[in-house]
Write a protein that holds these residues in place. Structure first.
Motif, PDB file in Angstrom:
ATOM      1  N   ARG A  55      19.479  50.065  13.639  1.00  0.00           N
ATOM      2  CA  ARG A  55      19.049  48.833  14.292  1.00  0.00           C
ATOM      3  C   ARG A  55      18.987  48.981  15.805  1.00  0.00           C
ATOM      4  O   ARG A  55      17.974  48.657  16.435  1.00  0.00           O
ATOM      5  CB  ARG A  55      19.989  47.688  13.927  1.00  0.00           C
ATOM      6  N   ALA A  56      20.070  49.442  16.394  1.00  0.00           N
ATOM      7  CA  ALA A  56      20.108  49.570  17.851  1.00  0.00           C
ATOM      8  C   ALA A  56      19.098  50.610  18.319  1.00  0.00           C
ATOM      9  O   ALA A  56      18.394  50.412  19.318  1.00  0.00           O
ATOM     10  CB  ALA A  56      21.515  49.945  18.317  1.00  0.00           C
ATOM     11  N   GLY A  57      19.002  51.726  17.599  1.00  0.00           N
ATOM     12  CA  GLY A  57      18.066  52.773  17.989  1.00  0.00           C
ATOM     13  C   GLY A  57      16.627  52.306  17.925  1.00  0.00           C
ATOM     14  O   GLY A  57      15.817  52.619  18.807  1.00  0.00           O
ATOM     15  N   SER A  58      16.293  51.546  16.889  1.00  0.00           N
ATOM     16  CA  SER A  58      14.930  51.046  16.759  1.00  0.00           C
ATOM     17  C   SER A  58      14.599  50.066  17.870  1.00  0.00           C
ATOM     18  O   SER A  58      13.484  50.073  18.418  1.00  0.00           O
ATOM     19  CB  SER A  58      14.747  50.388  15.385  1.00  0.00           C
ATOM     20  N   LEU A  59      15.556  49.223  18.228  1.00  0.00           N
ATOM     21  CA  LEU A  59      15.324  48.272  19.322  1.00  0.00           C
ATOM     22  C   LEU A  59      15.185  48.993  20.661  1.00  0.00           C
ATOM     23  O   LEU A  59      14.362  48.612  21.502  1.00  0.00           O
ATOM     24  CB  LEU A  59      16.459  47.256  19.378  1.00  0.00           C
ATOM     25  N   MET A  60      15.991  50.042  20.869  1.00  0.00           N
ATOM     26  CA  MET A  60      15.870  50.796  22.113  1.00  0.00           C
ATOM     27  C   MET A  60      14.531  51.525  22.192  1.00  0.00           C
ATOM     28  O   MET A  60      13.903  51.589  23.254  1.00  0.00           O
ATOM     29  CB  MET A  60      17.034  51.783  22.256  1.00  0.00           C
ATOM     30  N   ALA A  61      14.084  52.073  21.074  1.00  0.00           N
ATOM     31  CA  ALA A  61      12.775  52.736  21.057  1.00  0.00           C
ATOM     32  C   ALA A  61      11.665  51.735  21.347  1.00  0.00           C
ATOM     33  O   ALA A  61      10.722  52.029  22.104  1.00  0.00           O
ATOM     34  CB  ALA A  61      12.553  53.408  19.701  1.00  0.00           C
ATOM     35  N   LEU A  62      11.782  50.545  20.767  1.00  0.00           N
ATOM     36  CA  LEU A  62      10.794  49.499  21.037  1.00  0.00           C
ATOM     37  C   LEU A  62      10.803  49.119  22.513  1.00  0.00           C
ATOM     38  O   LEU A  62       9.731  48.967  23.125  1.00  0.00           O
ATOM     39  CB  LEU A  62      11.089  48.271  20.170  1.00  0.00           C
ATOM     40  N   ARG A  63      11.981  48.999  23.091  1.00  0.00           N
ATOM     41  CA  ARG A  63      12.079  48.661  24.513  1.00  0.00           C
ATOM     42  C   ARG A  63      11.413  49.718  25.388  1.00  0.00           C
ATOM     43  O   ARG A  63      10.708  49.393  26.351  1.00  0.00           O
ATOM     44  CB  ARG A  63      13.564  48.529  24.912  1.00  0.00           C
ATOM     45  N   GLU A  64      11.612  50.980  25.033  1.00  0.00           N
ATOM     46  CA  GLU A  64      11.058  52.070  25.831  1.00  0.00           C
ATOM     47  C   GLU A  64       9.538  52.187  25.678  1.00  0.00           C
ATOM     48  O   GLU A  64       8.832  52.514  26.639  1.00  0.00           O
ATOM     49  CB  GLU A  64      11.716  53.396  25.440  1.00  0.00           C
ATOM     50  N   LEU A  65       9.037  51.924  24.472  1.00  0.00           N
ATOM     51  CA  LEU A  65       7.620  52.138  24.205  1.00  0.00           C
ATOM     52  C   LEU A  65       6.753  50.911  24.488  1.00  0.00           C
ATOM     53  O   LEU A  65       5.558  51.045  24.761  1.00  0.00           O
ATOM     54  CB  LEU A  65       7.420  52.565  22.751  1.00  0.00           C
ATOM     55  N   SER A  66       7.326  49.708  24.408  1.00  0.00           N
ATOM     56  CA  SER A  66       6.506  48.495  24.481  1.00  0.00           C
ATOM     57  C   SER A  66       5.722  48.336  25.784  1.00  0.00           C
ATOM     58  O   SER A  66       4.557  47.889  25.733  1.00  0.00           O
ATOM     59  CB  SER A  66       7.357  47.252  24.207  1.00  0.00           C
ATOM     60  N   PRO A  67       6.250  48.687  26.967  1.00  0.00           N
ATOM     61  CA  PRO A  67       5.422  48.552  28.176  1.00  0.00           C
ATOM     62  C   PRO A  67       4.142  49.383  28.105  1.00  0.00           C
ATOM     63  O   PRO A  67       3.080  48.949  28.568  1.00  0.00           O
ATOM     64  CB  PRO A  67       6.342  49.045  29.291  1.00  0.00           C
ATOM     65  N   SER A  68       4.245  50.575  27.507  1.00  0.00           N
ATOM     66  CA  SER A  68       3.057  51.411  27.368  1.00  0.00           C
ATOM     67  C   SER A  68       2.157  50.921  26.249  1.00  0.00           C
ATOM     68  O   SER A  68       0.932  51.033  26.331  1.00  0.00           O
ATOM     69  CB  SER A  68       3.472  52.861  27.108  1.00  0.00           C
TER      70      SER A  68
END
Length: 471
Positions: free
Chosen positions: A243-256
């Motif tokens: 859960r936390a890893g998926s949210l962090m990946a989303l946070r990192e990728l979403s601006p791009s």
């Protein structure tokens, strides 16, 4: 009237504790008298083979070198590309999880995933046609691990599927994994119906191209190993809880992602899909572990395990000292919790390359970092703590990058040692999902499982033989 309990409760209980110290320590803190017994399962392997490896003058240095490579390995996301471009697959070839497999020996979920992939690629028109071409050998099957690739559950990867492309800055190694479909009726769980085909087509036509543009437009590659390290401090163990890893990946990728030149409806759907997929990160974590373990390949004299993988029929391992050679045994069926009305009779034996997470020292090895995982796979919080304590006794080192808060920020137990497994008799613990044994069913639950002892018996004998040959 006589006491039916024979006076059992007439005096304070006398407690004898065997195994790790976490239970007896907790009891003593409550003022309970505890007697500790140093008990463990019987070891295995011939005395001659055990002595040969224990006395091999190369072993200490070889294991140290292998472990150093594992710990030094990094993982950054550099691209997203179709499998046909990065894997150079021969025509009409499908990759699958675990050791080598034939259609005749494939389990229900593996058959379902292979059939679904054949339909997705246009090599078959319907399930009956897919079964026919696969049974006739018109489609080649090959393990993901033979192509520096990993895939969860059935792990089936076809040329049109988009792949995460990861690199190890330390060694220059590369590893790949397809994109995670989410939960429920999905190809990796052996489902192949219209819902599955529609999702795969959307992932091919929309998700993959959007992620490719997003990843390529980032100012610097995404540090996937750093996310894994943070996950362990946020309640994930990196295998069945992401859960936390998926949210962090989303946070990192979403601006791009939002900056990609694509219809706004596509961008919104991509973000919704990632945000609603708790296992989105798993397919990034697995190639991260693969990079680390591949770095340790080819170290003569090393007894470190580099691969644990299952294809739904067999469980296989590889070691640093024996290269690409597989040691296999019948896959066990997980024990755990079931979805809906499913029960043990519905579960297929263990399946998937995702045990690469435990091979790296997270997942079931780091259950203490994610006590909430027991609500998904079964067991109890003390079980989770005790499992991690026990895994330290099977491994060669601790990974300082993967710290477990409840263990005093101790590094995760890393580097499974064939010799230690044989001496203790304890087998590695794996957290896993459960696929239905009938093709097309999908996921039926999640649970805990261990490798068959035969894998380690074979590896022990092969390592001893190699040691003797080295003289």
């Amino acid at each position: 009237m006589s006491d039916p309990l024979g006076g059992l409760l007439a005096a304070p209980p006398s407690i004898v504790a065997a195994g790790v110290e976490v239970f007896s320590t907790a009891l003593r803190q409550q003022g309970v008298s505890v007697t500790d017994v140093d008990w463990r399962p019987p070891g295995f392997g011939s005395p001659e083979d055990l002595a040969q490896l224990a006395l091999d003058p190369r072993r200490a240095a070889a294991n140290r070198a292998a472990v150093e490579r594992v710990l030094a390995a990094g993982s950054v996301l550099v691209d997203v590309r179709p499998a046909r471009e990065v894997l150079d697959l021969p025509d009409r070839t499908l990759l699958h999880s675990g050791p080598p497999l034939t259609w005749e020996k494939a389990s229900g979920p593996m058959r379902g995933a292979l059939m679904g992939a054949a339909i997705f690629e246009g090599w078959a028109t319907d399930p009956d046609d897919a079964e026919r071409v696969l049974a006739a050998g018109e489609i080649t099957l090959d393990p993901c691990h033979h192509h520096r690739t990993v895939g969860p559950m059935a792990g089936v990867t076809s040329p049109s599927m988009w792949m995460w492309c990861l690199e190890d800055p330390a060694s220059g190694g590369q590893a790949w994994c397809n994109l995670n479909e989410g939960l429920g009726k999905v190809l990796r769980m052996g489902a192949f119906n219209e819902e599955v085909q529609t999702r795969l087509a959307w992932m091919r036509d929309v998700l993959g191209p959007v992620l490719q543009q997003a990843v390529r437009s980032r100012p610097e590659p995404l540090d996937v190993k750093a996310i894994l390290a943070q996950m362990l401090q946020m309640g994930d163990e990196g295998h069945n809880r992401n859960r936390a890893g998926s949210l962090m990946a989303l946070r990192e990728l979403s601006p791009s992602v939002v900056a990609v030149d694509a219809p706004s409806s596509d961008i919104a759907e991509v973000l919704r899909f990632i945000g609603g997929n708790e296992h989105f990160y798993l397919n990034l974590g697995m190639p991260t572990a693969k990079l680390a373990m591949d770095a340790a390949r080819g170290v003569p004299g090393s007894t470190l395990v580099t691969v644990m993988a299952r294809n739904g029929t067999e469980f296989g391992i590889q070691t640093a000292g024996t290269g690409d050679r597989w040691f296999t045994g019948p896959a066990n069926t997980p024990v755990g919790l079931f979805l809906g009305d499913y029960g043990p009779e519905d579960a297929n034996p263990d399946i998937g390359d995702s045990a690469i997470m435990e091979t790296y020292g997270v997942g079931g090895f780091s259950m203490a970092a994610a006590p909430a995982i027991v609500r998904f796979v079964g067991g109890s919080v003390p079980d989770a703590l005790a499992t991690t304590e026990r895994m330290y006794q099977l491994t060669l080192t601790e990974n300082p990058a993967m710290q477990i808060p409840i263990m005093g920020f101790r590094g995760s137990p890393t580097g499974i040692d064939v010799l230690k497994v044989a001496r203790t008799g304890w087998l590695p613990q794996i957290n896993t999902g459960m696929a239905g044994r009938v093709a097309g069913t999908g996921q039926v639950g999640a649970g805990l499982v261990q490798p068959p002892q035969q894998c380690f018996e074979q590896a022990l004998a092969a390592l001893a033989e190699e040691s003797r040959a080295a003289g």
